[in-house]
Motif scaffolding. Structure first.
Motif, PDB file in Angstrom:
ATOM      1  N   ARG A  19      55.621  43.082  34.036  1.00  0.00           N
ATOM      2  CA  ARG A  19      54.936  41.992  33.348  1.00  0.00           C
ATOM      3  C   ARG A  19      54.215  42.519  32.118  1.00  0.00           C
ATOM      4  O   ARG A  19      53.504  43.514  32.181  1.00  0.00           O
ATOM      5  CB  ARG A  19      53.919  41.347  34.276  1.00  0.00           C
ATOM      6  N   LYS A  20      54.401  41.817  31.017  1.00  0.00           N
ATOM      7  CA  LYS A  20      53.721  42.205  29.784  1.00  0.00           C
ATOM      8  C   LYS A  20      52.284  41.721  29.835  1.00  0.00           C
ATOM      9  O   LYS A  20      51.976  40.685  30.395  1.00  0.00           O
ATOM     10  CB  LYS A  20      54.434  41.597  28.581  1.00  0.00           C
ATOM     11  N   GLY A  21      51.404  42.484  29.231  1.00  0.00           N
ATOM     12  CA  GLY A  21      50.010  42.087  29.121  1.00  0.00           C
ATOM     13  C   GLY A  21      49.139  42.490  30.302  1.00  0.00           C
ATOM     14  O   GLY A  21      47.962  42.227  30.307  1.00  0.00           O
ATOM     15  N   TYR A  25      46.837  48.948  36.708  1.00  0.00           N
ATOM     16  CA  TYR A  25      46.143  48.565  37.943  1.00  0.00           C
ATOM     17  C   TYR A  25      46.621  47.194  38.435  1.00  0.00           C
ATOM     18  O   TYR A  25      46.929  47.025  39.614  1.00  0.00           O
ATOM     19  CB  TYR A  25      44.630  48.546  37.686  1.00  0.00           C
ATOM     20  N   GLN A  26      46.720  46.223  37.527  1.00  0.00           N
ATOM     21  CA  GLN A  26      47.174  44.889  37.911  1.00  0.00           C
ATOM     22  C   GLN A  26      48.647  44.904  38.332  1.00  0.00           C
ATOM     23  O   GLN A  26      49.020  44.263  39.310  1.00  0.00           O
ATOM     24  CB  GLN A  26      46.973  43.914  36.756  1.00  0.00           C
ATOM     25  N   ARG A  27      49.477  45.653  37.603  1.00  0.00           N
ATOM     26  CA  ARG A  27      50.903  45.703  37.935  1.00  0.00           C
ATOM     27  C   ARG A  27      51.125  46.298  39.323  1.00  0.00           C
ATOM     28  O   ARG A  27      51.868  45.751  40.129  1.00  0.00           O
ATOM     29  CB  ARG A  27      51.648  46.552  36.905  1.00  0.00           C
ATOM     30  N   LEU A 101      30.151  27.098  30.416  1.00  0.00           N
ATOM     31  CA  LEU A 101      30.337  28.340  31.170  1.00  0.00           C
ATOM     32  C   LEU A 101      31.816  28.599  31.360  1.00  0.00           C
ATOM     33  O   LEU A 101      32.571  27.709  31.748  1.00  0.00           O
ATOM     34  CB  LEU A 101      29.653  28.225  32.541  1.00  0.00           C
ATOM     35  N   HIS A 102      32.230  29.815  31.043  1.00  0.00           N
ATOM     36  CA  HIS A 102      33.620  30.234  31.279  1.00  0.00           C
ATOM     37  C   HIS A 102      33.583  31.600  31.944  1.00  0.00           C
ATOM     38  O   HIS A 102      32.835  32.484  31.531  1.00  0.00           O
ATOM     39  CB  HIS A 102      34.398  30.291  29.965  1.00  0.00           C
ATOM     40  N   LEU A 103      34.389  31.773  32.977  1.00  0.00           N
ATOM     41  CA  LEU A 103      34.477  33.060  33.665  1.00  0.00           C
ATOM     42  C   LEU A 103      35.644  33.821  33.070  1.00  0.00           C
ATOM     43  O   LEU A 103      36.804  33.505  33.324  1.00  0.00           O
ATOM     44  CB  LEU A 103      34.679  32.841  35.174  1.00  0.00           C
ATOM     45  N   GLY A 104      35.334  34.800  32.231  1.00  0.00           N
ATOM     46  CA  GLY A 104      36.362  35.576  31.557  1.00  0.00           C
ATOM     47  C   GLY A 104      37.143  36.438  32.526  1.00  0.00           C
ATOM     48  O   GLY A 104      36.675  36.757  33.620  1.00  0.00           O
ATOM     49  N   ASN A 105      38.328  36.806  32.107  1.00  0.00           N
ATOM     50  CA  ASN A 105      39.177  37.600  32.976  1.00  0.00           C
ATOM     51  C   ASN A 105      40.294  38.198  32.142  1.00  0.00           C
ATOM     52  O   ASN A 105      40.868  37.513  31.298  1.00  0.00           O
ATOM     53  CB  ASN A 105      39.754  36.716  34.082  1.00  0.00           C
ATOM     54  N   LYS A 106      40.632  39.459  32.397  1.00  0.00           N
ATOM     55  CA  LYS A 106      41.706  40.125  31.653  1.00  0.00           C
ATOM     56  C   LYS A 106      43.089  39.727  32.145  1.00  0.00           C
ATOM     57  O   LYS A 106      44.071  39.997  31.494  1.00  0.00           O
ATOM     58  CB  LYS A 106      41.557  41.640  31.774  1.00  0.00           C
TER      59      LYS A 106
END
Length: 181
Positions: A19-21, A25-27, A101-106
């Motif tokens: 997956r791109k982006g 760790y996430q992959r 309010l926004h909960l950011g996330n990578k």
């Protein structure tokens, strides 16, 4: 018989390693979930999920036998809190009111760039509002460099780093809007 609760099956949508982006760790985290999902103890257990829409997606897109759904529980700390108490608890964060309010996330599936674009668009036509974006201080600064943002709007974007769980009920109560795509 065992019971397995699946909050989502995003890791089954495409090969998580390519997956791109996504960070390594996430992959590998998604790849690990995929491997766990192949275990007979999970595949043969009774599957439930957290909403009917997610249950239907799992059935239609992945042919999973998800018989039911159980909504997430409610944490007793998330309750109505008087505005004065919220302002007092949040004073260390230098928050200005009213705010979105926004909960950011990578995680790319959270569509943070479009969320930021929506916030910027809203702030452009609502001069008296601010936006508080949690858990996105450094990443948010980098993303904002790539977006066309006036100084006035930059001054109304409050980017916070990690916020303790104990503070979240105050943020939810004090926010005029929660943007959670």
């Amino acid at each position: 018989t065992s019971l397995t609760t699946l909050h989502d099956v995003f890791f089954l949508d495409s090969n998580p390693l390519f997956r791109k982006g996504y960070s390594l760790y996430q992959r590998y985290g998604n790849f690990y979930r995929r491997l766990l999902f192949l275990l007979p103890v999970i595949r043969q257990s009774t599957l439930v999920t957290v909403s009917n829409s997610e249950r239907l997606r799992m059935i239609q897109e992945h042919a999973l036998d998800v018989g039911s759904y159980i909504y997430n529980g409610l944490n007793k700390k998330f309750k109505v809190i008087p505005e004065k108490d919220c302002h007092e608890a949040l004073s260390a964060f230098e928050i200005k009111y009213p705010f979105i309010l926004h909960l950011g996330n990578k995680d790319p599936k959270k569509n943070t760039i479009r969320a930021l674009q929506a916030i910027i668009s809203f702030l452009s036509s609502n001069q008296d509002y601010y936006s508080v974006i949690v858990d996105y201080q450094e990443e948010g600064k980098v993303l904002l460099e790539n977006l066309v943002v006036t100084e006035d709007i930059k001054d109304r974007l409050i980017l916070l780093d990690f916020v303790p769980q104990s503070v979240m009920p105050y943020l939810y109560n004090a926010a005029h809007v929660l943007l959670y795509p």
